[in-house]
Design a protein around this motif. Structure first.
Motif, PDB file in Angstrom:
ATOM      1  N   SER A 177     -28.088 -30.442  42.882  1.00  9.58           N
ATOM      2  CA  SER A 177     -27.277 -29.771  42.336  1.00  9.58           C
ATOM      3  C   SER A 177     -28.400 -28.587  42.160  1.00  9.58           C
ATOM      4  CB  SER A 177     -27.284 -30.362  40.494  1.00  9.58           C
ATOM      5  OG  SER A 177     -28.770 -30.085  40.496  1.00  9.58           O
ATOM      6  N   SER A 178     -27.943 -26.711  42.262  1.00 11.95           N
ATOM      7  CA  SER A 178     -28.720 -25.879  42.352  1.00 11.95           C
ATOM      8  C   SER A 178     -29.913 -25.703  41.281  1.00 11.95           C
ATOM      9  CB  SER A 178     -28.375 -24.532  42.932  1.00 11.95           C
ATOM     10  OG  SER A 178     -26.913 -24.519  41.370  1.00 11.95           O
ATOM     11  N   LYS A 179     -30.738 -24.869  41.504  1.00 10.98           N
ATOM     12  CA  LYS A 179     -31.715 -24.650  40.267  1.00 10.98           C
ATOM     13  C   LYS A 179     -31.559 -22.945  39.591  1.00 10.98           C
ATOM     14  CE  LYS A 179     -34.413 -27.723  41.214  1.00 10.98           C
ATOM     15  NZ  LYS A 179     -34.595 -29.431  40.364  1.00 10.98           N
ATOM     16  N   THR A 180     -31.423 -23.578  38.472  1.00  6.09           N
ATOM     17  CA  THR A 180     -31.113 -22.058  37.485  1.00  6.09           C
ATOM     18  C   THR A 180     -32.540 -21.599  36.907  1.00  6.09           C
ATOM     19  OG1 THR A 180     -29.218 -23.656  36.329  1.00  6.09           O
ATOM     20  CG2 THR A 180     -30.019 -21.573  35.499  1.00  6.09           C
ATOM     21  N   GLU A 234     -30.006 -23.214  26.970  1.00  5.57           N
ATOM     22  CA  GLU A 234     -29.846 -23.551  29.359  1.00  5.57           C
ATOM     23  C   GLU A 234     -30.879 -24.300  29.064  1.00  5.57           C
ATOM     24  OE1 GLU A 234     -26.749 -22.621  29.834  1.00  5.57           O
ATOM     25  OE2 GLU A 234     -25.959 -21.223  27.737  1.00  5.57           O
ATOM     26  N   GLN A 235     -32.190 -24.207  29.065  1.00  2.00           N
ATOM     27  CA  GLN A 235     -33.343 -24.569  29.537  1.00  2.00           C
ATOM     28  C   GLN A 235     -33.559 -24.121  30.966  1.00  2.00           C
ATOM     29  OE1 GLN A 235     -32.787 -29.252  28.538  1.00  2.00           O
ATOM     30  NE2 GLN A 235     -33.196 -28.902  26.408  1.00  2.00           N
ATOM     31  N   ASP A 270     -28.970 -15.507  44.458  1.00  3.87           N
ATOM     32  CA  ASP A 270     -27.891 -16.053  44.656  1.00  3.87           C
ATOM     33  C   ASP A 270     -27.659 -16.584  45.609  1.00  3.87           C
ATOM     34  OD1 ASP A 270     -25.272 -16.516  44.072  1.00  3.87           O
ATOM     35  OD2 ASP A 270     -24.327 -14.265  44.695  1.00  3.87           O
ATOM     36  N   VAL A 271     -28.267 -15.427  47.098  1.00  2.45           N
ATOM     37  CA  VAL A 271     -27.964 -15.476  48.221  1.00  2.45           C
ATOM     38  C   VAL A 271     -28.779 -16.825  48.927  1.00  2.45           C
ATOM     39  CG1 VAL A 271     -28.817 -14.439  50.245  1.00  2.45           C
ATOM     40  CG2 VAL A 271     -27.164 -13.223  48.328  1.00  2.45           C
ATOM     41  N   ALA A 272     -29.916 -16.675  47.971  1.00  2.00           N
ATOM     42  CA  ALA A 272     -31.075 -18.721  47.763  1.00  2.00           C
ATOM     43  C   ALA A 272     -29.923 -19.634  47.401  1.00  2.00           C
ATOM     44  CB  ALA A 272     -32.120 -17.546  47.481  1.00  2.00           C
ATOM     45  N   ASP A 287     -28.673 -20.775  40.855  1.00  4.18           N
ATOM     46  CA  ASP A 287     -27.868 -19.781  39.298  1.00  4.18           C
ATOM     47  C   ASP A 287     -28.985 -18.844  39.067  1.00  4.18           C
ATOM     48  OD1 ASP A 287     -25.672 -21.293  41.020  1.00  4.18           O
ATOM     49  OD2 ASP A 287     -26.113 -23.586  39.086  1.00  4.18           O
ATOM     50  N   CYS A 288     -28.250 -18.103  38.296  1.00  7.00           N
ATOM     51  CA  CYS A 288     -28.863 -16.592  37.707  1.00  7.00           C
ATOM     52  C   CYS A 288     -28.652 -16.957  36.464  1.00  7.00           C
ATOM     53  CB  CYS A 288     -28.925 -15.878  38.262  1.00  7.00           C
ATOM     54  SG  CYS A 288     -30.266 -16.080  39.766  1.00  7.00           S
ATOM     55  N   LEU A 289     -29.266 -16.654  35.560  1.00  3.75           N
ATOM     56  CA  LEU A 289     -29.419 -16.100  33.893  1.00  3.75           C
ATOM     57  C   LEU A 289     -29.805 -15.136  33.710  1.00  3.75           C
ATOM     58  CD1 LEU A 289     -29.467 -19.382  31.868  1.00  3.75           C
ATOM     59  CD2 LEU A 289     -27.614 -18.322  32.377  1.00  3.75           C
TER      60      LEU A 289
END
Length: 233
Positions: free
Chosen positions: A2-5, A46-47, A24-26, A29-31
């Motif tokens: 899974s991708s990192k947030t 969301e940790q 996002d290109v890399a 996931d972004c908050l």
């Protein structure tokens, strides 16, 4: 896998959007949060795996938020990279001493930022010893990610935790600042040697209860060692 947030905290929407697009290109996931109060709530709920945090924001500053995160056992293991236009060495030291895991000055390229993010995430994921290690009254438990001295909880950030892990598994040997950087931070990202000194000071302060900071010894002209032997003056 899974991708990192990544949580991006900056009061300027254009900067948040620029960073978010690059991440996002890399594949991250972004908050986003526009202030420290909003960021703190997102971190609790969301940790995220890492926080990119602007230093200068209206109201609560990034430095104040880091200190708040450090005081809470629920949040003190979240890696933080401080983003700032403050470019002096004193500013860098202040940022790292507050508890930041890395420090990047504006303006920066997306490529450089992503490299630093990868380095910090690698450190946080690197394998730790599996069994508890005890030295005197200090107990290091990598499974529960806790450090205690005489059953009193010791609060420290993720970089200090990894630094202590390194010292405990490499006792009675002297390591130069460059060697410590390679072992704890990784050899693929440039970091100033002063970074080691700052985190050593933070680690010594964290384990100072009952004098356990004496085990982290400065070897003049060579570096540092972790030793339970008395240093002869």
């Amino acid at each position: 896998m899974s991708s990192k947030t990544i949580l991006i905290v900056d009061d300027e929407p254009a900067i948040r959007d620029m960073i978010s697009t690059a991440l996002d290109v890399a594949g991250y996931d972004c908050l986003q949060a526009e202030n420290a109060q909003q960021a703190h709530g997102i971190i609790i709920d969301e940790q995220p795996d890492l926080v990119l945090l602007d230093w200068m924001m209206p109201g609560t500053s990034g430095i104040e938020l880091i200190r708040r995160l450090q005081r809470d056992e629920l949040t003190n293991t979240v890696p933080v990279i401080l983003l700032t236009a403050k470019a002096t060495e004193d500013n860098m030291v202040q940022g790292l001493e507050s508890g930041a895991d890395d420090y990047i000055t504006k303006p920066f390229s997306p490529r450089a930022l992503i490299a630093r993010i990868k380095a910090v995430l690698r450190r946080s994921e690197a394998e730790l010893p599996q069994d508890p290690i005890q030295v005197d009254q200090l107990l290091f438990d990598p499974i529960s990610h806790r450090v205690t001295i005489s059953d009193h909880a010791v609060v420290m950030g993720p970089t200090e935790f990894r630094l202590l892990s390194f010292f405990l598994t490499h006792q009675e040997r002297v390591y130069s600042r460059d060697q410590i950087l390679d072992h704890v931070w990784g050899g693929n990202v440039y970091m100033d040697e002063r970074t080691v000194d700052v985190h050593i000071r933070r680690l010594r302060k964290a384990i100072s209860l009952e004098g356990h900071d004496r085990f982290i010894q400065t070897v003049r002209g060579a570096g540092y060692r972790f030793s339970t032997k008395v240093v002869e003056e």
